[in-house]
Structures are given as structure tokens and as C-alpha cells.
Write a protein that holds these residues in place. Structure first.
Motif, PDB file in Angstrom:
ATOM      1  N   GLY A  89       0.809  -1.219   0.000  1.00 27.82           N
ATOM      2  CA  GLY A  89       0.000   0.000   0.000  1.00 27.82           C
ATOM      3  C   GLY A  89       0.838   1.264   0.000  1.00 27.82           C
ATOM      4  N   ASN A  90       1.925   1.262   0.768  1.00 29.81           N
ATOM      5  CA  ASN A  90       2.806   2.436   0.821  1.00 29.81           C
ATOM      6  C   ASN A  90       3.523   2.657  -0.508  1.00 29.81           C
ATOM      7  OD1 ASN A  90       2.109   2.896   3.474  1.00 29.81           O
ATOM      8  ND2 ASN A  90       3.835   1.744   4.312  1.00 29.81           N
ATOM      9  N   GLN A  91       3.866   1.549  -1.199  1.00 27.87           N
ATOM     10  CA  GLN A  91       4.566   1.691  -2.476  1.00 27.87           C
ATOM     11  C   GLN A  91       3.653   2.278  -3.548  1.00 27.87           C
ATOM     12  OE1 GLN A  91       7.580  -1.215  -3.592  1.00 27.87           O
ATOM     13  NE2 GLN A  91       7.080  -2.441  -1.801  1.00 27.87           N
ATOM     14  N   ILE A  92       2.392   1.864  -3.540  1.00 27.17           N
ATOM     15  CA  ILE A  92       1.451   2.445  -4.495  1.00 27.17           C
ATOM     16  C   ILE A  92       1.135   3.893  -4.104  1.00 27.17           C
ATOM     17  CG2 ILE A  92      -0.852   2.261  -5.506  1.00 27.17           C
ATOM     18  CD1 ILE A  92      -0.736  -0.746  -4.964  1.00 27.17           C
ATOM     19  N   GLY A  93       0.972   4.128  -2.810  1.00 25.63           N
ATOM     20  CA  GLY A  93       0.651   5.473  -2.344  1.00 25.63           C
ATOM     21  C   GLY A  93       1.740   6.487  -2.627  1.00 25.63           C
ATOM     22  N   GLU A  94       2.974   6.007  -2.801  1.00 21.66           N
ATOM     23  CA  GLU A  94       4.105   6.908  -3.013  1.00 21.66           C
ATOM     24  C   GLU A  94       3.910   7.781  -4.248  1.00 21.66           C
ATOM     25  OE1 GLU A  94       8.817   6.409  -2.104  1.00 21.66           O
ATOM     26  OE2 GLU A  94       7.881   4.891  -3.386  1.00 21.66           O
ATOM     27  N   ILE A  95       3.309   7.215  -5.303  1.00 17.43           N
ATOM     28  CA  ILE A  95       3.156   8.001  -6.534  1.00 17.43           C
ATOM     29  C   ILE A  95       2.186   9.164  -6.322  1.00 17.43           C
ATOM     30  CG2 ILE A  95       1.294   6.609  -7.561  1.00 17.43           C
ATOM     31  CD1 ILE A  95       2.834   7.009 -10.256  1.00 17.43           C
ATOM     32  N   ILE A 117       1.334  -2.768 -12.155  1.00 18.33           N
ATOM     33  CA  ILE A 117       0.351  -2.179 -13.064  1.00 18.33           C
ATOM     34  C   ILE A 117      -0.459  -1.113 -12.327  1.00 18.33           C
ATOM     35  CG2 ILE A 117      -1.730  -2.654 -14.419  1.00 18.33           C
ATOM     36  CD1 ILE A 117      -0.520  -5.424 -15.025  1.00 18.33           C
ATOM     37  N   ALA A 118      -0.817  -1.395 -11.071  1.00 18.52           N
ATOM     38  CA  ALA A 118      -1.556  -0.405 -10.269  1.00 18.52           C
ATOM     39  C   ALA A 118      -0.765   0.891 -10.145  1.00 18.52           C
ATOM     40  CB  ALA A 118      -1.865  -0.982  -8.886  1.00 18.52           C
ATOM     41  N   ILE A 119       0.539   0.774  -9.907  1.00 20.26           N
ATOM     42  CA  ILE A 119       1.389   1.968  -9.802  1.00 20.26           C
ATOM     43  C   ILE A 119       1.420   2.707 -11.140  1.00 20.26           C
ATOM     44  CG2 ILE A 119       3.762   2.760  -9.462  1.00 20.26           C
ATOM     45  CD1 ILE A 119       4.109   0.372  -7.505  1.00 20.26           C
ATOM     46  N   ALA A 120       1.505   1.939 -12.245  1.00 18.95           N
ATOM     47  CA  ALA A 120       1.617   2.547 -13.568  1.00 18.95           C
ATOM     48  C   ALA A 120       0.354   3.304 -13.974  1.00 18.95           C
ATOM     49  CB  ALA A 120       1.945   1.476 -14.609  1.00 18.95           C
ATOM     50  N   ILE A 121      -0.817   2.828 -13.555  1.00 14.20           N
ATOM     51  CA  ILE A 121      -2.068   3.460 -14.001  1.00 14.20           C
ATOM     52  C   ILE A 121      -2.651   4.409 -12.972  1.00 14.20           C
ATOM     53  CG2 ILE A 121      -2.593   1.434 -15.416  1.00 14.20           C
ATOM     54  CD1 ILE A 121      -4.793   0.750 -13.323  1.00 14.20           C
ATOM     55  N   ALA A 122      -1.989   4.570 -11.833  1.00 13.53           N
ATOM     56  CA  ALA A 122      -2.563   5.321 -10.708  1.00 13.53           C
ATOM     57  C   ALA A 122      -3.009   6.725 -11.102  1.00 13.53           C
ATOM     58  CB  ALA A 122      -1.556   5.385  -9.560  1.00 13.53           C
ATOM     59  N   LEU A 123      -2.202   7.402 -11.920  1.00 14.26           N
ATOM     60  CA  LEU A 123      -2.503   8.788 -12.286  1.00 14.26           C
ATOM     61  C   LEU A 123      -3.098   8.905 -13.680  1.00 14.26           C
ATOM     62  CD1 LEU A 123       0.627  10.575 -10.764  1.00 14.26           C
ATOM     63  CD2 LEU A 123      -1.580  10.061  -9.715  1.00 14.26           C
ATOM     64  N   LYS A 124      -3.589   7.768 -14.217  1.00  7.63           N
ATOM     65  CA  LYS A 124      -4.249   7.728 -15.522  1.00  7.63           C
ATOM     66  C   LYS A 124      -3.390   8.355 -16.625  1.00  7.63           C
ATOM     67  CE  LYS A 124      -8.991   7.618 -13.737  1.00  7.63           C
ATOM     68  NZ  LYS A 124      -8.563   6.938 -12.533  1.00  7.63           N
ATOM     69  N   PRO A 125      -2.206   7.813 -16.866  1.00  3.48           N
ATOM     70  CA  PRO A 125      -1.322   8.370 -17.898  1.00  3.48           C
ATOM     71  C   PRO A 125      -1.874   8.136 -19.302  1.00  3.48           C
ATOM     72  CG  PRO A 125      -0.457   6.290 -17.138  1.00  3.48           C
ATOM     73  CD  PRO A 125      -1.637   6.602 -16.254  1.00  3.48           C
ATOM     74  N   GLN A 126      -1.416   8.947 -20.230  1.00  2.01           N
ATOM     75  CA  GLN A 126      -1.819   8.790 -21.629  1.00  2.01           C
ATOM     76  C   GLN A 126      -1.023   7.678 -22.320  1.00  2.01           C
ATOM     77  OE1 GLN A 126      -1.082  13.214 -22.104  1.00  2.01           O
ATOM     78  NE2 GLN A 126      -2.694  12.922 -23.626  1.00  2.01           N
ATOM     79  N   LEU A 127       0.208   7.461 -21.884  1.00  2.00           N
ATOM     80  CA  LEU A 127       1.092   6.486 -22.513  1.00  2.00           C
ATOM     81  C   LEU A 127       1.601   5.509 -21.459  1.00  2.00           C
ATOM     82  CD1 LEU A 127       2.910   5.376 -24.818  1.00  2.00           C
ATOM     83  CD2 LEU A 127       4.585   7.145 -24.214  1.00  2.00           C
ATOM     84  N   ILE A 128       1.373   4.212 -21.697  1.00  2.00           N
ATOM     85  CA  ILE A 128       1.899   3.154 -20.828  1.00  2.00           C
ATOM     86  C   ILE A 128       2.954   2.389 -21.618  1.00  2.00           C
ATOM     87  CG2 ILE A 128       1.372   1.052 -19.543  1.00  2.00           C
ATOM     88  CD1 ILE A 128      -1.504   2.109 -19.244  1.00  2.00           C
ATOM     89  N   ILE A 129       4.152   2.308 -21.070  1.00  2.00           N
ATOM     90  CA  ILE A 129       5.225   1.535 -21.691  1.00  2.00           C
ATOM     91  C   ILE A 129       5.426   0.271 -20.858  1.00  2.00           C
ATOM     92  CG2 ILE A 129       7.670   1.473 -22.315  1.00  2.00           C
ATOM     93  CD1 ILE A 129       7.530   4.460 -22.831  1.00  2.00           C
TER      94      ILE A 129
END
Length: 538
Positions: A109-115, A164-176
């Protein structure tokens, strides 16, 4: 205007006192909502290209020329702090290895919350609810519990969902996504790729996937860029490129990928009809603080001169079974008979001599060879345990083996670091054959190799089997390879046999739901081979 526009990108690395260009004028575009795959073998430049887009090139790398435009803005003109502000918010990365990408000392939870904290994306009191929501969105059960766990308490597939949760947390336009499923079982891989697809389609994000797996690219990407030695070899719509490749390099990749070619597997062997390996009611238990049963009442037979595959997901008991076969662990019950001899009760000198008859080739060609030994010494070493030959005879035997595995004699005095992955695996095979075994156990022996090198090693194994009437026990999670080279197969799940029999029967008429799920999860379902498999069983 495309979301991403890469124009004539060239990147160099500084090594041995000079700059060496590794990508050469790479150009492509990625539209909003589109999925594009960068494919190629190791050293093709696909990961370097992705790192350049993210602004995450290594310290000894630099962009020589070209532009990277994101929403029309040249990222090359951005400061380091401005690039950092973009990462996670506008573009994000799903890395390859969930084991090394998560902090082992920090709760999930802390790792995801960091973003959220880094980008000040929401008030502190809202972070925990957003984290729980994200964990639920990526399909993790009991999200409140998962948030309080550490990475080691989650499976590989669960850890990848956290990334994946960390990558999409802020709803980016581009996912690599950089090889996001290469370390996962085939069914877990399918679930993760399905999840990425769903997220992309629901959010409208674009996906740039870096992969060496043409089957995955075929299934998941609208367009494909084939890279070779830092250059774009071929580009276009995925199905067109992979079904009608124009360039020789692409044709070779497609021809060497068993999931993309509708080529009948080689004629299946029955050997001499005599059983050389018989496993009967095998039980393997592990004692300790958390004791458990890894294998229960497993039985199968293997005919001399044939290849028997053992398949199943992580935790199915594959590795425990072959460790017992090789005499590394003692089963808790059942029998293992090798050419009529019960090997379970062998001890001391009898067991040592038995091990000459069955040899192991392990998964990782980079980790299985002593980095301080020369190739000659690595291959010779097993002979030293049975000292009946002098030094000259041992050297002659090693040189003979180098020839058999199609390596030049000049590698005799070289160290492993000077060899490619495919060459190292040939060394491992030579070491296994030096004692003239009857049975060779291959533990994921081609899974770490590029598709072209994999095809070369599989062809080598088939030739050696024909020349020396070898019996193979082949452990793999790659079912398309299993179907190509194996004569019989045992499917395992949680230590139990699901079904066993001839490969063609199991693949075309699987009796059990679990086997059908494994086959259906083989990447490449949009190509002819996969369609033929599914059509035969449905």
C-alpha cells in the motif's frame, strides 16, 4: 497529431573509451488509444528505445540525434525535473521483473501510495482509499489485506498487478510495458495481458509494449515494429507483418517461433518400445516450519529414445519431480525405476555411479556456469568425479563434445562471459553429455533464449537425440515448444497429475478443464497454429 512521434532516434553508449551507436535513426508513431509492439531479439535496441522515451537511459548513454515528441512537445528539450513530473502522470512504465522492481522492505500500500505523494495528486487522507480502489481495479482479492502485505507475501502474478496499479494510478496517456509477462506462467501471463488490455481500452491510454514474444505481439498489438541490431527492420499492422513478412530477418523470426507457424510437429517417436523411466505413485514432502506435500501419487512412463514433457504452472511440482529423478532429493513414497533399477534406495557409491546415467541441463545459461572456469574446465569437471581417464583423454573428450554441440574449439580456453546465451547453453549441454548419459533432464532449458537461438538449440537437441538415442525429460511452461518437440506429456497441477499421454492426443483432445485452459492461454491465438489447436478441441 500522434500521441508519440519518434523521429530518427540514435542512441550511443560509452564503453572502452569511445561512444558506440546502438540504435540508428529509429522512427515510428503511436496514436492515442493504440497498442504498438517493439519486437526483436536481445541487442536489437528495443529496450534502449523505450528507455530513451522515458528519459531513463543509463548514465553512460546519450541521444546522438533525433527527436521524441509527446503530444507535439520535444522531450529532448525538457529538464530532468520536468521529465520526472511527466513520468507516472503522462507516461508510465510497467517494468519486467516484479521481484526486483518493488521495495522488499515497504508494504504494498505504501509503495502504491508513493506516486500520489510524489505528484501531490490528492490530499493525504485520500491516498489510502485510492490505493485500495487501485488494488481492486487490477483484480487483487482482499485489497485491504494486500495493502498491508510485503512483496514476498505475494505471488509473481500478484506483484505484477501491483506494478500495473502503480503505472495506471494517475491515468497516464502512454503506458510503456517492458516484457511485462516474460517471467510468468502462461495462464498468469494471459490474465495480466487481459488486464492491461482492459485498462487501456477503458482509459483510452496508448500502449507501447517491448517484447521478444511474437505470439504476444500478434495477440495484443495493433501495429508492430521489428528491430534488428538497432534498426527498424519492418513495420506495419501486426497481422500483416507476421503473416506476410517482407524482410528476411522477420521471416526468420516468424519461422522460428512455434506459436506462429502452422508446421506439423516432427513425427512422434515411440523409441524401441521399452520403458527406460517409470515413476510410480511418487510422493514428495518438504518438512520444516511450513511443511507441505509438493507431489502426490504421480505416475508416468517414458520409452527409451523419446521425449517426455512435464508441464504445469509454478507450484505444480515440476521441479520437485525432476530433482527426485536426478537423485537430488529423496521421495517420501513411491518408486523411480531407471532401466529396471530402483534408484530411490541407492546410497553412496551406487548413487554416485547412477548419476552418470541421468544428467541435468538447467534453465539459466548465465547462472549455471562457473564464471571463473574456462569452458574446457567446465565441460571436463564431471569426468574428474570418475577418474579413469588421463588428462589427454579428458581433453580429447571435451574437444569432441565441443564439436558435437557445434561450438568452435577456440572456446576451450575462454570464460563464460565471452559467450552468448545460446553458446553458454551449448556448453551446458556438452557438460551434461560428457559422461555419456542415457537420460538428459532439460529444466526450462530454452526459456531464457531468443526465439532464433531457441530454435537452434532445439534442433541441436533433436540431432543429438537421433545420434545417441538419448531420452529427454523436458520441463517447460512453453506449450508451443512442448507440442513441437515432445512425444508424450504429463500435465501437473498442485502436485497432482491432471492428465498424461501422447502429445497430439493431449493437445487436440484434452479431457480436463485445466489442460484446456493451459492450451487456450498459449499466446498467438490470432495465428493459424493456435486456431488449429482450439478448433480441434472445441
Amino acid at each position: 497529431m500522434p500521441l508519440l512521434d519518434v523521429q530518427n532516434l540514435s542512441v550511443s553508449y560509452f564503453d572502452k573509451g569511445r561512444w558506440n551507436e546502438v540504435t540508428h535513426n529509429v522512427s515510428f508513431q503511436l496514436e492515442s488509444g493504440e497498442a504498438l509492439a517493439l519486437v526483436g531479439e536481445s541487442g536489437s535496441g528495443k529496450t534502449t528505445t523505450a528507455q530513451a522515451i522515458l528519459g531513463l537511459l543509463q548514465q553512460n548513454a546519450r541521444i546522438e540525434n533525433g527527436k521524441i515528441l509527446l503530444n507535439g512537445e520535444d522531450l529532448g528539450r525538457f529538464s530532468k525535473s520536468r521529465l520526472e513530473a511527466l513520468r507516472g502522470k503522462v507516461m508510465s512504465l510497467i517494468p519486467q521483473d516484479p521481484s526486483s522492481s518493488l521495495d522488499p522492505l515497504m508494504k504494498i500500500g505504501n509503495q502504491i501510495g508513493e506516486i500520489f505523494r510524489i505528484h501531490k495528486a490528492c490530499p493525504p487522507r485520500q491516498i489510502k482509499p485510492r490505493v485500495i480502489e487501485l488494488l481492486r481495479e487490477v483484480g487483487l482479492d482482499e485489497p485491504e489485506l494486500r495493502a498491508e502485505q510485503y512483496p514476498h507475501e505475494l505471488s509473481g502474478g500478484m506483484r505484477q498487478r501491483v506494478l500495473i496499479a502503480i503505472a495506471i494510478a494517475l491515468k497516464p496517456q502512454l503506458i510503456i510495458a517492458d516484457e511485462p509477462t516474460s517471467a510468468l506462467d502462461v495462464t498468469v501471463q494471459k490474465r495480466i495481458l487481459d488486464l492491461i488490455d482492459d485498462i487501456r481500452l477503458n482509459s483510452g491510454a496508448s500502449l507501447l509494449m517491448v517484447t521478444h514474444d511474437l505470439g504476444v505481439a500478434s495477440d495484443r498489438a495493433d501495429k508492430i515494429i521489428v528491430m534488428n541490431k538497432g534498426r527498424v527492420e519492418e513495420a506495419g499492422e501486426s497481422q500483416i507483418v507476421l503473416s506476410s513478412p517482407q524482410q528476411d530477418y522477420t521471416k526468420k523470426l516468424v519461422a522460428n517461433d512455434p506459436s506462429l507457424t502452422l508446421v506439423s510437429p516432427r513425427p512422434k517417436r515411440s523409441g524401441d518400445g521399452k520403458t527406460i523411466v517409470e515413476v510410480k505413485n511418487l510422493v514428495i514432502d518438504y518438512a520444516g516450519k511450513q511443511s507441505f506435500r509438493a507431489v502426490e501419487n504421480l505416475s508416468f512412463k517414458v520409452n527409451r529414445g523419446t521425449t517426455h514433457a512435464i508441464v504445469g504452472e509454478s507450484g505444480s511440482g515440476k521441479t520437485s519431480t525432476i530433482r527426485a529423478l536426478c537423485g537430488f532429493i529423496r521421495p517420501g513414497g513411491g518408486t523411480i525405476t531407471i532401466d529396471g533399477s530402483d534408484m530411490i534406495h541407492l546410497k553412496g557409491e551406487e548413487l554416485r555411479h547412477f548419476r552418470r546415467r541421468i544428467q541435468l541441463v538447467s534453465q539459466n545459461p548465465f547462472g549455471s556456469l562457473d564464471p571463473h572456469y574456462t569452458i574446457g574446465k567446465i565441460i571436463e569437471e564431471p569426468l574428474l568425479n570418475y577418474p579413469h581417464e588421463n588428462k589427454e583423454a579428458r581433453r580429447a573428450r571435451v574437444l569432441e563434445l565441443l564439436d558435437q554441440v557445434e561450438l568452435p574449439k577456440t572456446v576451450f580456453d575462454r570464460l563464460p562471459r565471452g559467450l552468448s546465451g545460446g553458446q553458454r547453453q551449448r556448453v551446458a549441454i556438452a557438460r551434461a553429455l560428457v559422461l555419456n548419459p542415457e537420460i538428459v533432464v532439460l529444466d526450462e532449458a530454452v526459456s531464457a533464449l531468443d526465439v532464433t537461438v531457441q530454435a537452434q538449440i532445439l534442433a541441436l537437441l533433436e540431432r543429438l537425440q537421433n545420434d545417441y538415442n538419448l531420452t529427454y525429460i523436458f520441463v517447460s511452461h512453453d506449450l508451443s515448444v512442448v507440442r513441437q518437440i515432445s512425444d508424450s506429456v504429463t500435465v501437473l497441477k498442485h502436485g497432482h497429475e491432471v492428465e498424461s499421454g501422447k502429445v497430439e492426443e493431449i493437445f487436440t483432445h484434452p479431457r480436463e478443464t485445466y489442460t484446456r485452459e493451459l492450451i487456450a492461454a498459449i499466446p498467438g491465438k490470432k495465428n493459424a497454429l493456435h486456431q488449429s489447436l482450439l478448433g480441434a478441441q472445441l
